[in-house]
Design a protein around this motif. Structure first.
Motif, PDB file in Angstrom:
ATOM      1  N   PRO A 266       0.823  -1.207   0.000  1.00 23.10           N
ATOM      2  CA  PRO A 266       0.000   0.000   0.000  1.00 23.10           C
ATOM      3  C   PRO A 266       0.860   1.262   0.000  1.00 23.10           C
ATOM      4  O   PRO A 266       2.029   1.226   0.395  1.00 23.10           O
ATOM      5  N   SER A 267       0.268   2.374  -0.414  1.00 21.13           N
ATOM      6  CA  SER A 267       0.995   3.639  -0.364  1.00 21.13           C
ATOM      7  C   SER A 267       1.086   4.115   1.076  1.00 21.13           C
ATOM      8  O   SER A 267       0.320   3.680   1.945  1.00 21.13           O
ATOM      9  N   LEU A 268       2.025   5.011   1.310  1.00 21.96           N
ATOM     10  CA  LEU A 268       2.183   5.599   2.644  1.00 21.96           C
ATOM     11  C   LEU A 268       0.858   6.217   3.100  1.00 21.96           C
ATOM     12  O   LEU A 268       0.466   6.078   4.263  1.00 21.96           O
ATOM     13  N   GLU A 269       0.167   6.867   2.179  1.00 19.61           N
ATOM     14  CA  GLU A 269      -1.094   7.521   2.537  1.00 19.61           C
ATOM     15  C   GLU A 269      -2.158   6.477   2.919  1.00 19.61           C
ATOM     16  O   GLU A 269      -2.885   6.647   3.906  1.00 19.61           O
ATOM     17  N   GLU A 270      -2.246   5.393   2.127  1.00 19.18           N
ATOM     18  CA  GLU A 270      -3.235   4.352   2.435  1.00 19.18           C
ATOM     19  C   GLU A 270      -2.935   3.690   3.781  1.00 19.18           C
ATOM     20  O   GLU A 270      -3.834   3.449   4.589  1.00 19.18           O
ATOM     21  N   PHE A 271      -1.650   3.397   4.004  1.00 15.91           N
ATOM     22  CA  PHE A 271      -1.288   2.709   5.247  1.00 15.91           C
ATOM     23  C   PHE A 271      -1.500   3.625   6.446  1.00 15.91           C
ATOM     24  O   PHE A 271      -1.888   3.182   7.528  1.00 15.91           O
ATOM     25  N   SER A 272      -1.242   4.929   6.250  1.00 13.08           N
ATOM     26  CA  SER A 272      -1.446   5.884   7.346  1.00 13.08           C
ATOM     27  C   SER A 272      -2.917   5.974   7.718  1.00 13.08           C
ATOM     28  O   SER A 272      -3.258   6.189   8.884  1.00 13.08           O
ATOM     29  N   GLU A 273      -3.790   5.820   6.730  1.00 13.80           N
ATOM     30  CA  GLU A 273      -5.213   5.890   7.020  1.00 13.80           C
ATOM     31  C   GLU A 273      -5.691   4.634   7.752  1.00 13.80           C
ATOM     32  O   GLU A 273      -6.527   4.702   8.652  1.00 13.80           O
ATOM     33  N   ALA A 274      -5.125   3.477   7.356  1.00 16.01           N
ATOM     34  CA  ALA A 274      -5.623   2.209   7.901  1.00 16.01           C
ATOM     35  C   ALA A 274      -5.008   1.850   9.247  1.00 16.01           C
ATOM     36  O   ALA A 274      -5.585   1.072  10.008  1.00 16.01           O
ATOM     37  N   THR A 275      -3.824   2.368   9.549  1.00 13.62           N
ATOM     38  CA  THR A 275      -3.103   1.988  10.775  1.00 13.62           C
ATOM     39  C   THR A 275      -2.658   3.259  11.502  1.00 13.62           C
ATOM     40  O   THR A 275      -2.820   4.360  10.981  1.00 13.62           O
ATOM     41  N   PRO A 276      -2.069   3.123  12.701  1.00 13.67           N
ATOM     42  CA  PRO A 276      -1.645   4.312  13.454  1.00 13.67           C
ATOM     43  C   PRO A 276      -0.443   5.061  12.852  1.00 13.67           C
ATOM     44  O   PRO A 276      -0.069   6.106  13.388  1.00 13.67           O
ATOM     45  N   LEU A 277       0.172   4.547  11.798  1.00 15.78           N
ATOM     46  CA  LEU A 277       1.333   5.246  11.231  1.00 15.78           C
ATOM     47  C   LEU A 277       1.004   6.724  10.997  1.00 15.78           C
ATOM     48  O   LEU A 277       0.002   7.047  10.357  1.00 15.78           O
ATOM     49  N   THR A 278       1.846   7.596  11.530  1.00 11.23           N
ATOM     50  CA  THR A 278       1.639   9.030  11.350  1.00 11.23           C
ATOM     51  C   THR A 278       2.932   9.666  10.876  1.00 11.23           C
ATOM     52  O   THR A 278       3.942   9.631  11.587  1.00 11.23           O
ATOM     53  N   VAL A 279       2.903  10.190   9.684  1.00 10.80           N
ATOM     54  CA  VAL A 279       4.064  10.862   9.106  1.00 10.80           C
ATOM     55  C   VAL A 279       3.649  12.309   8.878  1.00 10.80           C
ATOM     56  O   VAL A 279       2.768  12.584   8.059  1.00 10.80           O
ATOM     57  N   GLY A 280       4.260  13.222   9.639  1.00 15.08           N
ATOM     58  CA  GLY A 280       3.832  14.609   9.521  1.00 15.08           C
ATOM     59  C   GLY A 280       4.469  15.474  10.583  1.00 15.08           C
ATOM     60  O   GLY A 280       5.584  15.201  11.038  1.00 15.08           O
ATOM     61  N   SER A 281       3.733  16.494  11.009  1.00 13.43           N
ATOM     62  CA  SER A 281       4.257  17.444  11.992  1.00 13.43           C
ATOM     63  C   SER A 281       4.063  16.883  13.399  1.00 13.43           C
ATOM     64  O   SER A 281       3.240  15.985  13.605  1.00 13.43           O
ATOM     65  N   PRO A 282       4.801  17.428  14.373  1.00 11.95           N
ATOM     66  CA  PRO A 282       4.576  17.008  15.762  1.00 11.95           C
ATOM     67  C   PRO A 282       3.111  17.162  16.177  1.00 11.95           C
ATOM     68  O   PRO A 282       2.581  16.306  16.883  1.00 11.95           O
ATOM     69  N   GLN A 283       2.460  18.206  15.710  1.00  9.71           N
ATOM     70  CA  GLN A 283       1.051  18.395  16.087  1.00  9.71           C
ATOM     71  C   GLN A 283       0.180  17.256  15.548  1.00  9.71           C
ATOM     72  O   GLN A 283      -0.733  16.781  16.230  1.00  9.71           O
TER      73      GLN A 283
END
Lengths: 378, 202
Positions: A266-283
């Motif tokens: 899956p793409s990073l975006e798809e996996f981030s939506e389906a699981t707790p993976l969070t790639v982004g800002s501290p907020q």
């Protein structure tokens, strides 16, 4: 609430440079990461246990003992200790020794291990994984709680007149969590003993873990250890941060795309939506982590996976700076403000010792360290 | 009485495909056969082509996402399954196998299944018996005796024992199995766990 990190200890090529650390470099990197965790104000460092390449941490108490000598506050834990293929007698001895050396800063997360060949390499059968986890852990508890043990089971040599040494520090066994990503019987085991339950939720959608944690909480109450919302829950998390979230995505994407666990799928975006993976800002990491409470209730321990997929040590240390400076202080405040007063912290050596002393003084706190269910219901 | 829920799995790759055509004929046949037994049915069609990427992702991650989750649930919750694949290299297509590989191990236990396959020539028809039937047997599905194979020439042949006759026979078998099989009951270990003292053997 406790915040920390857990490491698998994988030796993975950095996909952006093709560089692979040596085992020596990876081992020293794990130590540097643990020391950094204390430096930036985290509470827990937990190491995996593996007995096959490309993983280095086959000997957790050696590593944790070394880290213990170089830290002051950090809780040293495992993720996970293989209760199936290790001899429970050796676990009892090794971790009791570590607890003495670390002045009580040790707890453990029990797991069964999912690497098929490890079972036969250690003389066991993976189809017996659950019965091994049940029998071995029951023996481990007795070894820490009874000075002289007579025991006979299915999976190891019988014991007659055996004393596991050293005896636990202050007569208080280390706190134990049980880790599982799919098995209701392990949630039941954790609930029965009033132990903690660690749900490593980072690879699957939340609905699955809601069922698992919900079962643990219900059965914790059933066995008389407290109300369901007082059960001791730990969760995983997986994050990559930069001040600017686009920078985080751009930098992490090649590591995601080539990661051993989910790469080339899956793409990073798809996996981030389906699981707790969070790639982004501290907020964004703060917001996502706070949402765990909405899904699973108030919980006691949050561990992040930070050093994997070939990320260079320098990057991991920068991530820990961000975690310690910008994320965890906010999470501490927010979680504390939301948590009702009757929800306990995770037990520590100090709290378990205090509870034991209170029991010895005649008052029964009803919490924590009974040899089985606290109540009569079963 | 509530209508029976049929899930129809089609692994055809082209649009339109003869695999889907056969799946639709089998579904219509099953509905007719159920009507003759005084029952009705709803059919939920899963076109595997629509889930091709999600299926590959599921192999790697271990969980279905988005529409694939709905498709997996539809098949797992169905009262009966009609499953049709093109025959590639003397067996089911990889996409067809992948879908059944990502179902829970007991998702089809006891479920009546009607199998169909398509191919260029009739010489591949026994792939249904040599490849599909063992797979569904492993999954403990209740596969009906007649499996329906449609080769190119079958769509234009009106001989004795033609495609229409075979579809009707297979559909009647599915309807008979479905209406005489008690509804499946599943134990949920999350709502009804094994007490720990049983695990401990005490």
């Amino acid at each position: 609430m406790q915040f920390g990190i857990f490491s698998v200890g994988d030796v993975t090529p950095d996909p952006t440079t093709g560089t692979t650390p040596t085992e020596a470099e990876r081992i020293k990197a794990m130590v540097a990461i643990a020391l950094k965790a204390e430096e930036v104000g985290l509470d827990v460092f937990a190491t995996g246990e593996h007995h096959n390449p490309p993983f280095v941490p086959s000997s957790p108490t050696t590593m944790l003992g070394y880290i213990a000598a170089r830290t002051e506050r950090l809780i040293l834990s495992t993720a996970t200790t293989l209760i199936t293929t290790n001899d429970p007698v050796k676990i009892a001895e090794d971790y009791a020794m570590l607890q003495h050396l670390a002045d009580g800063r040790v707890d453990l997360v029990m797991g069964r291990g999912n690497t098929g060949p490890v079972y036969p390499w250690f003389g066991q059968d993976i189809r017996q994984g659950l019965p091994l986890a049940v029998e071995n852990y029951h023996l481990l508890r007795r070894l820490w709680r009874e000075d002289v043990v007579d025991w006979e089971g299915k999976f190891r040599t019988a014991l007659r007149g055996f004393t596991s040494t050293p005896r636990p520090l202050d007569g208080v066994p280390p706190f134990v969590w049980h880790g599982s990503i799919r098995t209701p019987e392990i949630a039941e085991q954790a609930a029965y003993y009033g132990d903690g339950f660690f749900a490593n939720n980072i690879f699957w959608p939340k609905e699955h873990y809601q069922k698992l944690i919900g079962l643990y909480r219900r059965r914790y109450e059933h066995y008389g250890h407290g109300s369901a919302d007082q059960a001791i829950v730990g969760l995983g998390g997986q994050v990559f941060m930069r001040k600017n979230s686009q920078d985080a995505v751009r930098e992490f994407r090649p590591y995601f795309d080539n990661a051993p666990v989910y790469g080339h799928g899956p793409s990073l975006e798809e996996f981030s939506e389906a699981t707790p993976l969070t790639v982004g800002s501290p907020q964004q990491v703060i917001d996502r982590t706070l949402s765990f409470r909405d899904h699973f209730g108030d919980y006691q321990r949050q561990l992040f996976l930070m050093d994997h997929a070939g990320l260079p040590l320098k990057t991991v240390l920068e991530q820990l700076d961000l975690l310690g400076e910008e994320v965890v202080p906010v999470l501490r405040k927010e979680f504390a403000a939301l948590r009702p007063a009757h929800v306990p912290d995770a037990p520590t050596h100090a709290s378990l010792r205090a509870a034991a002393e209170a029991r010895a003084a005649g008052g029964d706190s009803g919490a924590g360290d009974a040899a089985g269910p606290a109540g009569t219901a079963s | 009485m509530n209508p029976y829920k049929l899930a129809v799995v089609s692994a055809g790759l082209s649009v339109p495909s003869s695999t889907r055509l056969l799946a639709d004929r089998l579904t219509a046949g099953a509905e007719t056969a159920l009507r003759e037994r005084g029952a009705t049915a709803t059919a939920d069609v899963v076109e595997l082509r629509d889930h091709a990427r999600a299926l590959a992702d599921n192999l790697l991650t271990g969980f279905p996402t988005g529409d694939l989750k709905a498709a997996v649930d539809a098949v797992a919750e169905a009262d009966a399954v009609i499953a049709v694949t093109p025959i590639f290299n003397a067996s089911y297509s990889g996409l067809f196998k992948t879908f059944f590989d990502v179902l829970d191990a007991d998702a089809l236990t006891g479920t009546p299944v009607l199998m169909g396959a398509t191919g260029g020539t009739a010489r591949h028809s026994l792939a249904l018996e040599h490849a599909l039937r063992p797979m569904f047997a492993y999954l403990r599905a209740a596969v009906v005796p007649t499996a329906v194979y449609a080769s190119s020439e079958d769509w234009g042949t009106g001989a004795e024992n033609d495609l229409t006759t075979r579809i009707a026979r297979a559909a009647a078998e599915l309807a008979a199995t479905l209406t005489t099989t008690p509804p499946r009951t599943t134990d949920d270990p999350f709502t009804d766990p094994t007490p720990f003292t049983d695990l401990l053997g005490e």
